[in-house]
Every structure is written in C-alpha cells, then in structure tokens.
Write a protein that holds these residues in place. Structure first.
Motif, short mmCIF file in Angstrom:
data_model
loop_
_atom_site.label_atom_id
_atom_site.label_comp_id
_atom_site.label_asym_id
_atom_site.label_seq_id
_atom_site.Cartn_x
_atom_site.Cartn_y
_atom_site.Cartn_z
N GLY A 153 0.53 -1.50 0.19
CA GLY A 153 0.53 0.28 0.13
C GLY A 153 0.82 1.22 0.01
O GLY A 153 1.84 1.10 -0.64
N TYR A 154 0.64 1.84 0.97
CA TYR A 154 1.11 3.22 1.18
C TYR A 154 1.16 3.62 2.77
O TYR A 154 1.55 3.15 3.43
CB TYR A 154 0.69 4.85 0.17
N PRO A 211 -3.87 8.87 0.74
CA PRO A 211 -3.76 8.67 -0.29
C PRO A 211 -3.96 8.64 -1.59
O PRO A 211 -5.61 9.41 -1.83
CB PRO A 211 -3.76 6.86 -0.16
N ALA A 270 -4.44 7.91 -5.53
CA ALA A 270 -5.20 6.68 -6.08
C ALA A 270 -4.09 6.98 -7.03
O ALA A 270 -3.90 5.60 -8.03
CB ALA A 270 -6.65 6.73 -6.72
N LYS A 289 -1.24 4.29 -7.12
CA LYS A 289 -1.23 2.77 -7.02
C LYS A 289 -0.42 2.55 -7.83
O LYS A 289 -0.99 2.39 -9.38
CB LYS A 289 -2.15 2.56 -6.94
N TYR A 330 1.43 6.26 -3.18
CA TYR A 330 1.97 4.83 -2.68
C TYR A 330 3.53 4.16 -2.83
O TYR A 330 4.14 4.98 -3.37
CB TYR A 330 0.70 3.63 -3.59
N THR A 380 6.27 2.88 -4.29
CA THR A 380 6.25 2.28 -6.43
C THR A 380 8.25 2.14 -5.89
O THR A 380 8.94 2.64 -5.43
CB THR A 380 6.10 3.52 -6.62
#
Length: 221
Positions: free
Chosen positions: A123-124, A139, A141, A144, A209, A211
């Motif tokens: 997730g984040y 967050p 969206a 993501k 998120y 990455t």
C-alpha cells in the motif's frame, strides 16, 4: 467354417492388443500421465481418476518450461519464488528528503530493505505529521502501482508526499519529525529534512503509494 473361425481369432487378438495398449497409456490401474503438448517444456500433470465419482484430481506436481515443480500455485523449484512477506518497520530503514526546489512543497520517503531477504511494500505509508491531527495523510489513488512492490535485500522503494502548496500561510505548521506506519506492520519516527524542518498544511497534504521509482504523471500531485 475354418475361414470364419480364423477371422474371429484375428479380430479377437486385434481387440485384445488395442485394449492392452489403452491400459498401458493409462498406467494399467486407472491412472496415467496427460501432456498438454508434445514438445520440450510442455506442462505435464499426473492425474488420478476416481472410480466411485468418475472425477479426476491432480496428485502430482506440474512442471513449467523452466523445470520448476509447482504445488498449489507456488513454485518450489528453480523458478519464481513464492510471494514475499509484507515488509514491516523492522525490515526497512526510512528516511525523508526534499523533492524539487523552493518553495518546497513535497518530500520523498525512501524505504530501504535491510532485512536480508525479499519483502513486499504494501500500500502506502500511513503518515501523521501533527499530534493535533490524528488522521493519516490521505493517499492519491492514481499513484497506486499496477503490481505489488517486492523489494530484494538492499533495494529501496519510494513514496512522494505533498506537504503544502508552498510559501508562507497561516495554516502551515512546522514539523521537525513525524511518524510513518507501514501497512505490513510497525511504526517508525522519521526526521524531517532541512535544518528548519518542513511546513505542512493539513488541507493540502497527500501521499503517494510505494513504488520502485517516481513516475511522471502518476506521481504528479
């Protein structure tokens, strides 16, 4: 009559041979090996037929083109490994750095895998900048990623965090450190970058998120 009897014998022998070949292909006891093709690397699955229900169940291991045996959808051979466990706060080291130039509106969180094994950044980051605001930074969206972020030992993951719209504002508050909770478990305190800390605005802050790297477009917010 002799001719008729001879033909009958030949037909019976032929039928017996065909039946024997069928039993040999099926293993002779109702089990056999079915192949998805004839070439190298084709999937091969051992199948056992149920005499009572007439159904089949997989009782062997499937082998893919890399030769790795798989059981229950997880590789147990030399191919791709099973899904890595979620990274916890004990598995990573967290740090923050300014992103871009003044006015400083964003920071980048870096989570480096120090566990010595692979783990998944879930997730984040759940960030709390101010004790007076108990809710987490929301967050974005669109940031993501399409697939889970699996970190090998020593590898980093990144999350872009918006602090404010920049400049002096009555709603901005200075922060010198803040807390980050990982969705895989655990919380850590992170020092804010810069000698004077960072200015945050509860009405503007947001987080991306986790990455592998920052991406233009998805991480523009």
């Amino acid at each position: 009559m002799r001719t008729f009897r001879s033909r009958t014998t030949v037909l019976a022998a032929t039928g017996a041979a065909v039946f024997a070949l069928s039993l040999t292909a099926c293993g002779g006891d109702g089990t056999g090996v079915r192949s998805a093709g004839g070439g190298a690397g084709d999937t091969t699955v051992t199948v056992s037929s149920s005499k009572s229900a007439g159904s089949s169940e997989v009782v062997g291991a499937a082998k893919g083109s890399d030769g790795a045996a798989a059981q229950g959808g997880k590789s147990v051979g030399g191919g791709a490994s099973a899904a890595a466990p979620a990274c916890t706060a004990k598995d990573v080291s967290l740090s923050a750095a300014r992103h871009g130039g003044p006015p400083y509106t964003h920071i980048v969180l870096t989570a480096k895998n120090t566990s010595g094994r692979s783990c998944t950044m879930t997730g984040y980051p759940e960030i709390q900048f101010l004790e007076s605001h108990r809710e987490n930074v929301p967050p974005v969206a669109k940031s993501k990623p399409a697939a889970p972020v699996v970190l090998k030992a020593g590898a980093p993951a990144y999350a872009l965090v918006k602090l404010s719209d920049g400049g002096a504002h009555e709603d901005n508050e200075v922060v010198t450190d803040f807390s980050v909770t990982l969705q895989g478990g655990g919380m850590a305190a992170v020092a804010a970058p810069g000698q004077g800390g960072i200015a945050v605005d509860p009405a503007k802050w947001a987080t991306g998120y986790w990455t592998y790297e920052l991406r233009n477009g998805a991480d523009d917010f």
